[in-house]
Enzyme design. Structure first.
Site, PDB file in Angstrom:
ATOM      1  N   LYS A 107      -8.689  33.102 -61.930  1.00 45.40           N
ATOM      2  CA  LYS A 107      -7.812  32.525 -60.906  1.00 45.40           C
ATOM      3  C   LYS A 107      -8.542  32.422 -59.582  1.00 45.40           C
ATOM      4  O   LYS A 107      -9.317  33.320 -59.222  1.00 45.40           O
ATOM      5  CB  LYS A 107      -6.612  33.484 -60.756  1.00 45.40           C
ATOM      6  CG  LYS A 107      -5.463  32.959 -59.984  1.00 45.40           C
ATOM      7  CD  LYS A 107      -4.591  32.058 -60.808  1.00 45.40           C
ATOM      8  CE  LYS A 107      -3.514  31.394 -59.983  1.00 45.40           C
ATOM      9  NZ  LYS A 107      -4.003  30.282 -59.149  1.00 45.40           N
ATOM     10  N   SER A 159       0.961  33.515 -56.647  1.00 46.90           N
ATOM     11  CA  SER A 159       0.484  32.567 -57.670  1.00 46.90           C
ATOM     12  C   SER A 159       0.724  33.150 -59.068  1.00 46.90           C
ATOM     13  O   SER A 159       1.070  32.430 -60.005  1.00 46.90           O
ATOM     14  CB  SER A 159      -1.011  32.302 -57.501  1.00 46.90           C
ATOM     15  OG  SER A 159      -1.225  31.300 -56.544  1.00 46.90           O
ATOM     16  N   ARG A 188      -9.986  39.358 -67.794  1.00 48.06           N
ATOM     17  CA  ARG A 188      -8.568  39.023 -67.907  1.00 48.06           C
ATOM     18  C   ARG A 188      -8.486  37.502 -67.810  1.00 48.06           C
ATOM     19  O   ARG A 188      -9.232  36.900 -67.035  1.00 48.06           O
ATOM     20  CB  ARG A 188      -7.777  39.617 -66.743  1.00 48.06           C
ATOM     21  CG  ARG A 188      -7.772  41.128 -66.691  1.00 48.06           C
ATOM     22  CD  ARG A 188      -6.542  41.673 -67.408  1.00 48.06           C
ATOM     23  NE  ARG A 188      -6.387  43.083 -67.150  1.00 48.06           N
ATOM     24  CZ  ARG A 188      -6.927  44.043 -67.898  1.00 48.06           C
ATOM     25  NH1 ARG A 188      -7.690  43.743 -68.925  1.00 48.06           N
ATOM     26  NH2 ARG A 188      -6.705  45.308 -67.620  1.00 48.06           N
ATOM     27  N   LYS A 239     -13.292  30.423 -58.353  1.00 50.00           N
ATOM     28  CA  LYS A 239     -13.127  29.685 -57.092  1.00 50.00           C
ATOM     29  C   LYS A 239     -13.777  28.327 -57.232  1.00 50.00           C
ATOM     30  O   LYS A 239     -14.716  28.154 -58.021  1.00 50.00           O
ATOM     31  CB  LYS A 239     -13.797  30.451 -55.935  1.00 50.00           C
ATOM     32  CG  LYS A 239     -13.266  30.076 -54.566  1.00 50.00           C
ATOM     33  CD  LYS A 239     -11.955  30.767 -54.264  1.00 50.00           C
ATOM     34  CE  LYS A 239     -11.399  30.410 -52.916  1.00 50.00           C
ATOM     35  NZ  LYS A 239     -10.251  31.283 -52.568  1.00 50.00           N
TER      36      LYS A 239
HETATM   37  P1  NAD Z   1      -6.261  25.975 -43.612  1.00 49.20           P
HETATM   38  O1  NAD Z   1      -7.141  24.838 -43.933  1.00 49.20           O
HETATM   39  O2  NAD Z   1      -4.792  25.801 -43.767  1.00 49.20           O
HETATM   40  O3  NAD Z   1      -6.494  26.462 -42.091  1.00 49.20           O
HETATM   41  C1  NAD Z   1      -7.744  26.804 -41.581  1.00 49.20           C
HETATM   42  C2  NAD Z   1      -7.590  27.014 -40.082  1.00 49.20           C
HETATM   43  O4  NAD Z   1      -8.821  27.479 -39.560  1.00 49.20           O
HETATM   44  C3  NAD Z   1      -7.227  25.772 -39.286  1.00 49.20           C
HETATM   45  O5  NAD Z   1      -6.252  26.112 -38.336  1.00 49.20           O
HETATM   46  C4  NAD Z   1      -8.521  25.412 -38.546  1.00 49.20           C
HETATM   47  O6  NAD Z   1      -8.264  24.798 -37.307  1.00 49.20           O
HETATM   48  C5  NAD Z   1      -9.094  26.787 -38.351  1.00 49.20           C
HETATM   49  N1  NAD Z   1     -10.531  26.779 -38.113  1.00 49.20           N
HETATM   50  C6  NAD Z   1     -11.499  26.113 -38.795  1.00 49.20           C
HETATM   51  N2  NAD Z   1     -12.692  26.374 -38.252  1.00 49.20           N
HETATM   52  C7  NAD Z   1     -12.474  27.220 -37.224  1.00 49.20           C
HETATM   53  C8  NAD Z   1     -13.306  27.854 -36.268  1.00 49.20           C
HETATM   54  N3  NAD Z   1     -14.617  27.664 -36.278  1.00 49.20           N
HETATM   55  N4  NAD Z   1     -12.740  28.638 -35.357  1.00 49.20           N
HETATM   56  C9  NAD Z   1     -11.416  28.851 -35.352  1.00 49.20           C
HETATM   57  N5  NAD Z   1     -10.574  28.288 -36.225  1.00 49.20           N
HETATM   58  C10 NAD Z   1     -11.098  27.475 -37.141  1.00 49.20           C
HETATM   59  O7  NAD Z   1      -6.792  27.211 -44.465  1.00 49.20           O
HETATM   60  P2  NAD Z   1      -5.989  28.487 -44.948  1.00 49.20           P
HETATM   61  O8  NAD Z   1      -5.417  28.205 -46.286  1.00 49.20           O
HETATM   62  O9  NAD Z   1      -5.119  28.965 -43.850  1.00 49.20           O
HETATM   63  O10 NAD Z   1      -7.192  29.517 -45.203  1.00 49.20           O
HETATM   64  C11 NAD Z   1      -7.761  30.292 -44.154  1.00 49.20           C
HETATM   65  C12 NAD Z   1      -8.571  31.430 -44.749  1.00 49.20           C
HETATM   66  O11 NAD Z   1      -7.732  32.220 -45.592  1.00 49.20           O
HETATM   67  C13 NAD Z   1      -9.750  31.023 -45.633  1.00 49.20           C
HETATM   68  O12 NAD Z   1     -10.782  31.972 -45.505  1.00 49.20           O
HETATM   69  C14 NAD Z   1      -9.167  31.092 -47.040  1.00 49.20           C
HETATM   70  O13 NAD Z   1     -10.176  31.277 -48.031  1.00 49.20           O
HETATM   71  C15 NAD Z   1      -8.296  32.316 -46.885  1.00 49.20           C
HETATM   72  N6  NAD Z   1      -7.239  32.418 -47.895  1.00 49.20           N
HETATM   73  C16 NAD Z   1      -6.310  31.431 -48.025  1.00 49.20           C
HETATM   74  C17 NAD Z   1      -5.306  31.567 -48.992  1.00 49.20           C
HETATM   75  C18 NAD Z   1      -4.193  30.544 -49.149  1.00 49.20           C
HETATM   76  O14 NAD Z   1      -3.249  30.833 -49.910  1.00 49.20           O
HETATM   77  N7  NAD Z   1      -4.219  29.420 -48.473  1.00 49.20           N
HETATM   78  C19 NAD Z   1      -5.289  32.687 -49.823  1.00 49.20           C
HETATM   79  C20 NAD Z   1      -6.247  33.689 -49.642  1.00 49.20           C
HETATM   80  C21 NAD Z   1      -7.217  33.532 -48.673  1.00 49.20           C
END
Ligand code: NAD
Length: 473
Positions: free
Chosen positions: A72, A365, A68, A108
């Site tokens: 993304k 998205s 598809r 990604k």
């Molecule tokens: P972000 O950068 O906004 O936040 C990450 C958070 O993790 C921060 O608060 C940081 O302090 C914390 N952190 C980092 N290392 C850490 C550790 N060792 N122990 C505890 N906390 C820790 O990132 P996000 O966008 O919130 O993404 C978080 C997760 O969600 C990732 O796995 C990302 O792939 C996934 N995700 C994000 C989205 C999105 O729309 N942003 C969508 C799907 C999945």
């Protein structure tokens, strides 16, 4: 070596979990291999002059699938990224999109960087240069490959990427759709920032609508009053904690960040904590909870729901035996290792898997991308019409009964849905429907005994169908 050190890599772990689903399905090996393989991956290295010195940055973009289009997936900025991780995350995007019926392939990207070491202007230069590499090499465009925010990136990076693409392709009428998660005044959509956390909330709400599933996780009753430990307080963790505590009555008894954790068994007020972090940039002095220096230990705290919302491999062979949560909701990608996953299952701990639980981001998205290519905000055509119909209904009721409708009810009935209402409604529907599909898949085959395998089976069936219908070239 620790036990966790002997585990398969993130990419291999994802593939092993997928293999488990494929073996239950009895899918043709050729089709299975076609689905699992990463279609293309690029590594770029580019120089940027920072404070008078040339620095060379390394980045990746993997396109896992193109059955598809566009493909993304987010772009993360982190000091620990590598190609294995990017390929694993791209694969998860393929399965995720199919689970929530979003018609995209999976991709990604990552840039090896510690964003805290650079100021805003430097980040803009680096982001624009990285975008240029991806655009020129065919790994970024509205019709083929569309990034979004992930760890370390947000609206401002997406705005820079969109602007770089526009400068290179001024004749592309859909240029703004080359990336999602943009600021609303630059073609973004209401509700995208909160979307992943909101999706986590909707996923948990749907889980609690099924008493048998709640029982499977050794719990009973509703979400109200359940205790929750949240790891990560970034975009996803903050929003999920906020909505669950403010709207569903969940007690957030611990928040784990990278440099320690906060614990309060009576529940942490999420907005108070947000304000504290904004003002003081630390959590140690937050007055309404106890600070614990070793955050990792707090993952092992007793609770109903544990939500890892930070990084991959947080629950692994080293700590899985000490995990006491009843339900784990994978808001992060890959927070439970392959080895730990099997042990959690044997302990009766239920896992709502990442490929479903954090799909709120890609779902909204998708709405943003549709908004961009249709060049119109959702609700623009029908909002006033809905208001007029609501007014007519209340008038009709008043005339027929001789009673007047209360102001509150009148305001509710005569209010047309705006974009945020529609986005939340579309996301809620998506998360509910996908969970029900996963559940039905699990109930339809006695060999499928966990939600992760069910989610992959549900997803792979759809992807395989698309390969088989169109044929493999
Ligand atoms: P972000 O950068 O906004 O936040 C990450 C958070 O993790 C921060 O608060 C940081 O302090 C914390 N952190 C980092 N290392 C850490 C550790 N060792 N122990 C505890 N906390 C820790 O990132 P996000 O966008 O919130 O993404 C978080 C997760 O969600 C990732 O796995 C990302 O792939 C996934 N995700 C994000 C989205 C999105 O729309 N942003 C969508 C799907 C999945």
């Amino acid at each position: 070596m620790t036990k966790a050190g002997s585990e398969p890599s993130f990419r291999d772990g994802v593939n092993l979990m997928v293999d488990r689903a494929i073996s239950v399905m009895g899918l043709d090996t050729g089709v299975a291999n076609a689905i699992k393989s990463c279609n293309a991956v690029i590594q770029v290295q580019f120089p940027v002059k920072i404070r008078g010195k040339i620095e060379v940055f390394t980045g990746w973009r993997a396109t896992h699938s193109t059955h598809r289009l566009p493909s993304k997936g987010g772009i993360r900025y982190a000091p620990y990224a590598d190609q294995d991780e990017v390929e694993a995350l791209a694969a998860l995007m393929t399965y995720k999109c199919a689970i929530v019926n979003v018609p995209f392939g999976g991709s990604k990207g990552a840039l090896l960087i510690d964003p805290s070491q650079y100021d805003r202007e430097e980040m803009e230069m680096i982001t624009r240069r990285f975008s240029l590499e991806l655009i020129r090499k065919g790994f970024l465009s509205p019709s083929t490959n569309v990034p979004a925010p992930d760890v370390g990136t947000g609206q401002r990076e997406m705005a820079w990427i969109a602007d770089t693409y526009k400068q290179l392709h001024p004749d592309d009428i859909n240029y703004v759709a080359c990336v999602t998660g943009k600021p609303v005044h630059h073609g973004g959509i209401q509700g995208r920032v909160e979307a992943t956390g909101r999706g986590v909330q909707y996923a948990i709400q749907e889980f609690f609508r099924h008493p048998d599933d709640v029982k499977m996780a050794s719990m009973s009753g509703s979400l109200e009053g359940k205790t929750c430990v949240m790891q990560g307080f970034g975009n996803v963790g903050y929003h999920a904690a906020k909505f669950l505590s403010e709207e569903d009555g969940v007690k957030i008894t611990a928040i784990i960040k990278s440099h320690g954790a906060l614990v309060n068994d009576e529940g942490i007020n999420i907005e108070q904590l947000r304000q504290h972090i904004d003002e003081h940039h630390e959590i140690e002095t937050f007055p309404c909870a106890q600070f614990v220096e070793d955050g990792a230990v707090v993952l092992e705290k007793e609770c109903d729901i544990l939500i890892p919302a930070a990084l991959e491999n947080q629950i692994n062979l080293d700590n899985v035996d000490r995990i006491k949560a009843k339900l784990i909701v994978e808001a992060a990608n890959g927070p439970v290792s392959f080895g730990a996953d099997a042990i959690l299952k044997s302990k009766g701990i239920v896992v709502i898997p990442d490929a479903y639980a954090n799909a709120g981001g890609v779902t909204v998205s998708y709405f943003e991308w549709i908004r961009n290519i249709s060049h119109m905000r959702f609700g623009r055509m029908q909002r006033r019409h809905e208001e007029m119909r609501g007014l007519q209904v209340t008038k009709m009721f008043e005339e027929a009964t001789g009673n007047s409708v209360s102001t509150h009810l009148r305001n509710t009935i005569t209010r047309g849905a705006d974009e945020l209402d529609l986005v939340r409604s579309g996301l809620d529907d998506t998360m509910r429907t996908a969970y029900q599909e996963i559940r039905e898949t699990m109930l339809s085959d006695e060999n499928i005994t966990d939600l992760r395998t069910a989610a992959y089976v549900s997803s792979i069936k759809k992807i395989a169908r698309s390969y088989l219908d169109v044929g493999i070239l």
